[in-house]
Each structure stands twice: as structure tokens, then as C-alpha cells.
Design a protein around this motif. Structure first.
Motif, PDB file in Angstrom:
ATOM      1  N   UNK A 176       0.851  -1.185   0.000  1.00 28.07           N
ATOM      2  CA  UNK A 176       0.000   0.000   0.000  1.00 28.07           C
ATOM      3  C   UNK A 176       0.883   1.230   0.000  1.00 28.07           C
ATOM      4  N   UNK A 177       0.363   2.281  -0.575  1.00 27.17           N
ATOM      5  CA  UNK A 177       1.181   3.478  -0.659  1.00 27.17           C
ATOM      6  C   UNK A 177       0.353   4.732  -0.810  1.00 27.17           C
ATOM      7  N   UNK A 178       1.066   5.848  -0.752  1.00 24.23           N
ATOM      8  CA  UNK A 178       0.466   7.158  -0.952  1.00 24.23           C
ATOM      9  C   UNK A 178       1.113   7.825  -2.160  1.00 24.23           C
ATOM     10  N   UNK A 179       0.260   8.440  -2.957  1.00 27.71           N
ATOM     11  CA  UNK A 179       0.701   9.220  -4.104  1.00 27.71           C
ATOM     12  C   UNK A 179       0.134  10.632  -3.958  1.00 27.71           C
ATOM     13  N   UNK A 180       0.767  11.593  -4.600  1.00 28.32           N
ATOM     14  CA  UNK A 180       0.170  12.916  -4.633  1.00 28.32           C
ATOM     15  C   UNK A 180       0.192  13.467  -6.050  1.00 28.32           C
ATOM     16  N   UNK A 181      -0.757  14.360  -6.293  1.00 27.32           N
ATOM     17  CA  UNK A 181      -0.887  14.952  -7.617  1.00 27.32           C
ATOM     18  C   UNK A 181      -1.286  16.411  -7.486  1.00 27.32           C
ATOM     19  N   UNK A 196      -3.204   3.968  -2.452  1.00 25.66           N
ATOM     20  CA  UNK A 196      -3.243   2.925  -3.464  1.00 25.66           C
ATOM     21  C   UNK A 196      -2.864   1.592  -2.841  1.00 25.66           C
ATOM     22  N   UNK A 197      -3.422   0.543  -3.408  1.00 29.20           N
ATOM     23  CA  UNK A 197      -3.106  -0.817  -2.962  1.00 29.20           C
ATOM     24  C   UNK A 197      -3.000  -1.713  -4.184  1.00 29.20           C
ATOM     25  N   UNK A 198      -2.044  -2.625  -4.167  1.00 31.71           N
ATOM     26  CA  UNK A 198      -1.915  -3.523  -5.315  1.00 31.71           C
ATOM     27  C   UNK A 198      -1.921  -4.977  -4.868  1.00 31.71           C
ATOM     28  N   UNK A 199      -2.408  -5.799  -5.761  1.00 29.35           N
ATOM     29  CA  UNK A 199      -2.459  -7.241  -5.508  1.00 29.35           C
ATOM     30  C   UNK A 199      -1.543  -7.990  -6.458  1.00 29.35           C
ATOM     31  N   UNK A 200      -0.620  -7.265  -7.090  1.00 29.39           N
ATOM     32  CA  UNK A 200       0.218  -7.902  -8.096  1.00 29.39           C
ATOM     33  C   UNK A 200       1.588  -8.286  -7.582  1.00 29.39           C
ATOM     34  N   UNK A 227       4.391  -3.581  -8.624  1.00 22.37           N
ATOM     35  CA  UNK A 227       3.258  -2.878  -8.053  1.00 22.37           C
ATOM     36  C   UNK A 227       3.630  -1.581  -7.362  1.00 22.37           C
ATOM     37  N   UNK A 228       2.808  -1.194  -6.394  1.00 20.24           N
ATOM     38  CA  UNK A 228       2.952   0.108  -5.733  1.00 20.24           C
ATOM     39  C   UNK A 228       4.348   0.288  -5.132  1.00 20.24           C
ATOM     40  N   UNK A 229       4.839  -0.688  -4.403  1.00 20.42           N
ATOM     41  CA  UNK A 229       6.156  -0.557  -3.767  1.00 20.42           C
ATOM     42  C   UNK A 229       7.253  -0.333  -4.806  1.00 20.42           C
ATOM     43  N   UNK A 230       7.189  -1.043  -5.904  1.00 21.97           N
ATOM     44  CA  UNK A 230       8.204  -0.912  -6.951  1.00 21.97           C
ATOM     45  C   UNK A 230       8.136   0.462  -7.606  1.00 21.97           C
ATOM     46  N   UNK A 231       6.942   0.937  -7.858  1.00 19.23           N
ATOM     47  CA  UNK A 231       6.770   2.241  -8.502  1.00 19.23           C
ATOM     48  C   UNK A 231       7.295   3.352  -7.608  1.00 19.23           C
ATOM     49  N   UNK A 261       2.742   7.057 -11.722  1.00 19.87           N
ATOM     50  CA  UNK A 261       1.732   6.084 -11.314  1.00 19.87           C
ATOM     51  C   UNK A 261       1.103   5.352 -12.488  1.00 19.87           C
ATOM     52  N   UNK A 262       1.221   5.915 -13.712  1.00 15.13           N
ATOM     53  CA  UNK A 262       0.590   5.227 -14.840  1.00 15.13           C
ATOM     54  C   UNK A 262       1.316   3.942 -15.208  1.00 15.13           C
ATOM     55  N   UNK A 263       2.436   3.673 -14.545  1.00 12.90           N
ATOM     56  CA  UNK A 263       3.119   2.398 -14.760  1.00 12.90           C
ATOM     57  C   UNK A 263       2.409   1.265 -14.041  1.00 12.90           C
ATOM     58  N   UNK A 264       1.545   1.594 -13.095  1.00 14.25           N
ATOM     59  CA  UNK A 264       0.828   0.567 -12.350  1.00 14.25           C
ATOM     60  C   UNK A 264      -0.216  -0.114 -13.227  1.00 14.25           C
ATOM     61  N   UNK A 265      -0.375  -1.403 -13.005  1.00 19.52           N
ATOM     62  CA  UNK A 265      -1.383  -2.174 -13.725  1.00 19.52           C
ATOM     63  C   UNK A 265      -2.763  -1.845 -13.165  1.00 19.52           C
ATOM     64  N   UNK A 266      -3.640  -1.331 -14.037  1.00 18.22           N
ATOM     65  CA  UNK A 266      -4.959  -0.890 -13.577  1.00 18.22           C
ATOM     66  C   UNK A 266      -5.792  -2.037 -13.007  1.00 18.22           C
ATOM     67  N   UNK A 267      -5.604  -3.221 -13.553  1.00 16.48           N
ATOM     68  CA  UNK A 267      -6.438  -4.352 -13.127  1.00 16.48           C
ATOM     69  C   UNK A 267      -6.116  -4.813 -11.714  1.00 16.48           C
TER      70      UNK A 267
END
Length: 135
Positions: free
Chosen positions: A34-39, A96-100, A104-108, A115-121
Motif C-alpha cells: 500500500x502506498x500514498x501518491x500525490x498529484x 493505493x493498494x496492489x495485488x500484483x 506494483x505500488x512498492x516498486x513504482x 503512477x501510470x506504470x501501475x497495472x490498472x487491473x
């Protein structure tokens, strides 16, 4: 997927503090990171901090030493403690949270990738909470 609800944003003066919370519900047992992003307006959504299921944390260079990410597994909640806030921290903050797992989030966040590198699914997002820092 996982449902995420953020809270805790607001307006503070330079040097102030805020604590953001992100409560997760749904398929939380399949969350790897899980992570935090800002925009900010007109800018890309960028990673701020992340925490893996093993507790490992990663921070963007711009917030190291000022922000702290933590989690309470019993409450399915991730926090972002933000201290020594600066005007450039002003942005919408998203959880954000990822199940991949891989990529995923940690790698990004660790790679400083957008953030658009993250898999939307396999990535879930909250609705965002606004943070405004004024001088």
C-alpha cells in the motif's frame, strides 16, 4: 478488488503537520503493498511513500525525514504522518493498494516512476484527500 477511503487532509501553514488515514476493505488479504501518491494540478501523480506486507517502507526523496508511513493491520489502515510541511507538498493525496506484487505500488514508489506504470487491473485507488500548505 480493495476499496480504499482516505481522510485527514486539510489546510495548514508551513512547518505544520497532518496525518492522513486510508482504510481498506474488501479483498485486503491479497494486498502486497500500500502506498500514498500525490498529484498537483497539471502534474503527474507521483509516489510519496509505500509499505509492503512485510513492513518494509520506501519514501520519495522529497519527503524523506519529514513523512512517515505506517500500518495497523488489525484496523486495515495505513497512515501517512506528514511533518514539516512545505508549500510544494500541496496536492491531492491518494491511497493505493496492489495485488500484483512485482511491479506494483512498492516498486513504482521505490523507482520514482509515474503512477501510470501501475497495472490498472491489480491496483485500487481511493478518492483522494486534499492537502494545502500555505506560507
Amino acid at each position: 478488488q480493495v476499496q480504499l477511503v482516505e481522510s485527514g487532509g486539510g489546510s495548514v501553514q508551513v512547518g505544520g503537520s497532518l496525518r492522513l488515514s486510508c482504510v481498506a476493505s474488501g479483498y485486503t488479504y491479497i494486498t502486497y503493498c500500500m502506498g500514498w501518491f500525490h498529484q498537483a494540478p497539471g502534474k503527474e501523480r507521483e509516489g510519496v511513500a509505500s509499505i509492503g506486507s512485510d513492513g518494509d517502507t520506501t519514501y520519495a526523496d522529497s519527503v524523506k525525514g519529514r513523512f512517515t508511513i505506517s500500518q495497523d493491520n488489525a484496523k486495515n489502515t495505513v497512515y501517512l504522518q506528514m511533518d514539516s510541511l512545505k508549500p510544494e507538498d500541496t496536492a491531492m493525496y491518494y491511497c493505493a493498494a496492489d495485488s500484483s506484487g512485482v511491479g506494483g505500488v512498492c516498486s513504482v514508489v521505490a523507482g520514482g516512476h509515474p503512477s501510470d506504470r501501475l497495472d490498472a487491473a491489480s491496483t485500487s485507488w481511493g478518492q483522494g484527500t486534499q492537502v494545502t500548505v500555505s506560507s
